[in-house]
Design a protein around this motif. Structure first.
Motif, mmCIF file in Angstrom:
data_model
loop_
_atom_site.group_PDB
_atom_site.id
_atom_site.type_symbol
_atom_site.label_atom_id
_atom_site.label_comp_id
_atom_site.label_asym_id
_atom_site.label_seq_id
_atom_site.Cartn_x
_atom_site.Cartn_y
_atom_site.Cartn_z
ATOM 1 N N GLN A 1 0.929 -1.051 0.113
ATOM 2 C CA GLN A 1 -0.003 -0.173 -0.051
ATOM 3 C C GLN A 1 0.768 1.276 -0.054
ATOM 4 O O GLN A 1 0.316 2.232 -0.537
ATOM 5 N N TRP A 2 2.147 1.291 0.771
ATOM 6 C CA TRP A 2 2.936 2.376 0.666
ATOM 7 C C TRP A 2 3.913 2.459 -0.398
ATOM 8 O O TRP A 2 4.402 2.847 -1.132
ATOM 9 N N CYS A 3 4.519 0.897 -0.623
ATOM 10 C CA CYS A 3 5.746 0.651 -1.592
ATOM 11 C C CYS A 3 5.156 0.594 -2.993
ATOM 12 O O CYS A 3 5.933 1.038 -4.007
ATOM 13 N N GLY A 4 4.013 0.443 -3.176
ATOM 14 C CA GLY A 4 3.510 0.655 -4.564
ATOM 15 C C GLY A 4 2.650 1.864 -4.715
ATOM 16 O O GLY A 4 2.116 2.009 -5.766
ATOM 17 N N ASP B 1 20.535 -2.973 12.630
ATOM 18 C CA ASP B 1 19.444 -2.625 11.785
ATOM 19 C C ASP B 1 17.936 -2.659 12.592
ATOM 20 O O ASP B 1 17.676 -3.738 12.941
ATOM 21 N N TYR B 2 17.487 -1.398 13.003
ATOM 22 C CA TYR B 2 16.246 -1.335 13.719
ATOM 23 C C TYR B 2 15.384 -0.749 12.667
ATOM 24 O O TYR B 2 14.524 0.277 12.848
ATOM 25 N N ASP B 3 15.112 -1.445 11.458
ATOM 26 C CA ASP B 3 13.936 -1.114 10.460
ATOM 27 C C ASP B 3 12.844 -2.003 10.746
ATOM 28 O O ASP B 3 12.562 -2.941 10.602
ATOM 29 N N LEU B 4 11.656 -1.262 11.515
ATOM 30 C CA LEU B 4 10.632 -1.811 11.731
ATOM 31 C C LEU B 4 9.306 -1.552 11.099
ATOM 32 O O LEU B 4 9.242 -0.287 10.549
ATOM 33 N N GLY B 5 8.176 -2.208 11.176
ATOM 34 C CA GLY B 5 6.948 -1.910 10.812
ATOM 35 C C GLY B 5 6.232 -0.792 11.706
ATOM 36 O O GLY B 5 6.375 -1.102 13.026
ATOM 37 N N LEU B 6 5.440 0.102 11.315
ATOM 38 C CA LEU B 6 4.528 0.720 12.163
ATOM 39 C C LEU B 6 3.057 0.539 12.119
ATOM 40 O O LEU B 6 2.661 0.514 11.035
ATOM 41 N N VAL B 7 2.792 0.067 13.435
ATOM 42 C CA VAL B 7 1.204 -0.422 13.309
ATOM 43 C C VAL B 7 0.605 0.441 14.089
ATOM 44 O O VAL B 7 0.780 1.015 15.446
ATOM 45 N N LEU B 8 -0.845 0.964 13.748
ATOM 46 C CA LEU B 8 -1.575 1.713 14.585
ATOM 47 C C LEU B 8 -2.158 1.046 15.699
ATOM 48 O O LEU B 8 -2.646 -0.270 15.412
ATOM 49 N N GLY C 1 3.043 1.770 7.757
ATOM 50 C CA GLY C 1 4.482 2.097 7.200
ATOM 51 C C GLY C 1 5.708 1.305 7.869
ATOM 52 O O GLY C 1 5.370 0.337 8.568
ATOM 53 N N SER C 2 6.734 1.963 7.471
ATOM 54 C CA SER C 2 7.815 1.494 8.225
ATOM 55 C C SER C 2 9.037 2.546 8.371
ATOM 56 O O SER C 2 8.842 3.454 7.922
ATOM 57 N N GLY C 3 9.980 2.248 9.299
ATOM 58 C CA GLY C 3 10.961 3.024 9.528
ATOM 59 C C GLY C 3 11.894 2.716 10.753
ATOM 60 O O GLY C 3 11.732 1.690 11.353
ATOM 61 N N GLY C 4 12.950 3.560 10.981
ATOM 62 C CA GLY C 4 14.009 2.939 11.879
ATOM 63 C C GLY C 4 15.334 3.843 11.845
ATOM 64 O O GLY C 4 15.403 4.605 11.137
ATOM 65 N N PHE C 5 16.193 3.110 12.454
ATOM 66 C CA PHE C 5 17.431 3.561 12.398
ATOM 67 C C PHE C 5 18.578 2.218 12.009
ATOM 68 O O PHE C 5 18.356 1.102 12.331
ATOM 69 N N THR D 1 21.530 6.301 11.068
ATOM 70 C CA THR D 1 20.692 6.769 10.007
ATOM 71 C C THR D 1 19.255 6.439 10.074
ATOM 72 O O THR D 1 18.943 5.414 10.185
ATOM 73 N N VAL D 2 18.577 7.670 9.959
ATOM 74 C CA VAL D 2 16.924 7.522 10.093
ATOM 75 C C VAL D 2 16.426 7.526 8.779
ATOM 76 O O VAL D 2 16.983 7.946 7.831
ATOM 77 N N GLY D 3 15.396 6.611 8.607
ATOM 78 C CA GLY D 3 14.717 6.458 7.650
ATOM 79 C C GLY D 3 13.161 6.004 7.813
ATOM 80 O O GLY D 3 13.048 5.399 8.798
ATOM 81 N N TYR D 4 12.065 6.433 6.912
ATOM 82 C CA TYR D 4 10.888 5.903 7.166
ATOM 83 C C TYR D 4 10.009 6.441 5.977
ATOM 84 O O TYR D 4 10.467 7.044 4.922
ATOM 85 N N ASN D 5 8.891 5.769 5.947
ATOM 86 C CA ASN D 5 7.903 5.960 4.742
ATOM 87 C C ASN D 5 6.499 5.477 5.361
ATOM 88 O O ASN D 5 6.650 4.625 6.378
ATOM 89 N N ILE D 6 5.517 6.019 5.103
ATOM 90 C CA ILE D 6 4.219 5.737 5.612
ATOM 91 C C ILE D 6 2.994 6.135 4.668
ATOM 92 O O ILE D 6 3.265 6.766 3.608
ATOM 93 N N ARG D 7 2.158 5.338 4.592
ATOM 94 C CA ARG D 7 1.018 5.438 3.848
ATOM 95 C C ARG D 7 0.597 6.919 3.536
ATOM 96 O O ARG D 7 0.566 7.612 4.886
ATOM 97 N N ALA D 8 0.187 7.629 2.573
ATOM 98 C CA ALA D 8 -0.269 9.004 2.390
ATOM 99 C C ALA D 8 -1.481 9.148 3.085
ATOM 100 O O ALA D 8 -1.518 10.368 3.837
ATOM 101 N N ASP D 9 -2.239 8.266 3.403
ATOM 102 C CA ASP D 9 -3.549 8.690 4.036
ATOM 103 C C ASP D 9 -3.233 8.858 5.691
ATOM 104 O O ASP D 9 -3.828 9.334 6.393
ATOM 105 N N GLN D 10 -1.892 8.569 5.871
ATOM 106 C CA GLN D 10 -1.315 8.712 7.588
ATOM 107 C C GLN D 10 -0.579 10.036 7.805
ATOM 108 O O GLN D 10 0.081 10.252 8.690
ATOM 109 N N TRP D 11 -0.460 10.706 6.575
ATOM 110 C CA TRP D 11 0.547 11.850 6.435
ATOM 111 C C TRP D 11 0.005 13.118 7.364
ATOM 112 O O TRP D 11 -1.255 13.270 7.517
#
Length: 172
Positions: free
Chosen positions: A25-28, A61-68, A76-80, A90-100
Motif C-alpha cells: 500500500q505504501w511501497c506501490g 538494523d532497527y527497521d520496523l513496521g509501524l502499526v496503529l 508504514g516502516s521506519g527506523g535507524f 541513520t534514520v529512514g521512514y515511509n508511511i501510507r499517504a492517508d496517514q501523513w
C-alpha cells in the motif's frame, strides 16, 4: 532487529513476509515513493520478495513496521541503521499517504530512538531527504535534528537523482 517498541499510538515491530500486501500500500504508491531511494514496486509479490530477503537478526538494523494501536493496521516502516564507519545512526521512514500529517512518524522514530539509546551507544543520528520533501524536513526537526549541508542521492536503480539536505543531531 527483532524488537517491539510501543509509543502512545504506534507499535513498532519487525516486518515479516506476511506483511507484503499491507506494505504494498505504501511501497506501490507513486505519491509515497516520490522521494524514496527504492524504485516503485508494481506488484505485491515483489514486496514479499524484499521482505523475505531482510535479515531480522542484524543488531545494527532497527527497521520496523509501524502499526496503529487503535486499528492494528500496518501503515508504514521506519527506523535507524548504524553505520560503524561514521559512528552514526541513520534514520529512514515511509508511511501510507492517508496517514501523513498526523505526527505518527516523529512519535514512532522518537520512541524507537529512546529504546535504542537504552541499550546502545548513540553518538549521533543523521538523515537525508530531498529538498522538496518538506514533510521529511519537519520530521527531522521534530527529532531535534538540524541542517548540516546540501548533498544529493539517487534511487537504488539509478533512475532518478535528487538534490538533498543532510540533517543531524549529536548526543553528548
Amino acid at each position: 532487529m527483532r524488537v517491539t517498541v510501543e509509543t502512545e499510538r504506534i507499535i513498532l515491530r519487525p516486518l515479516v513476509p506476511e506483511d507484503y500486501e499491507a506494505a504494498f500500500q505504501w511501497c506501490g504508491d507513486p505519491k509515497v515513493n516520490t522521494y524514496m531511494i527504492y524504485p516503485l514496486y508494481h506488484k505485491a509479490e515483489d514486496v514479499k520478495k524484499w521482505l523475505e530477503s531482510r535479515n531480522l537478526e542484524d543488531p545494527d538494523d532497527y527497521d520496523l513496521g509501524l502499526v496503529l494501536k487503535e486499528t492494528g493496521e500496518l501503515i508504514g516502516s521506519g527506523g535507524f541503521v548504524y553505520d560503524p564507519e561514521k559512528d552514526v545512526w541513520t534514520v529512514g521512514y515511509n508511511i501510507r499517504a492517508d496517514q501523513w500529517g498526523k505526527g505518527l512518524v516523529p512519535e514512532a522514530m522518537q520512541g524507537l530512538l529512546d529504546f535504542i539509546r537504552k541499550t546502545r551507544k548513540v553518538s549521533a543520528i543523521e538523515g537525508t531527504f530531498a529538498k522538496e520533501n518538506y514533510k521529511s524536513q519537519r520530521v527531522m526537526e521534530k527529532l531535534g535534528m538540524h541542517y548540516v549541508c546540501d548533498t544529493e542521492y539517487e534511487k537504488l536503480d539509478g533512475s532518478e537523482k535528487f538534490e538533498a539536505r543532510l540533517f543531524r543531531k549529536d548526543f553528548t
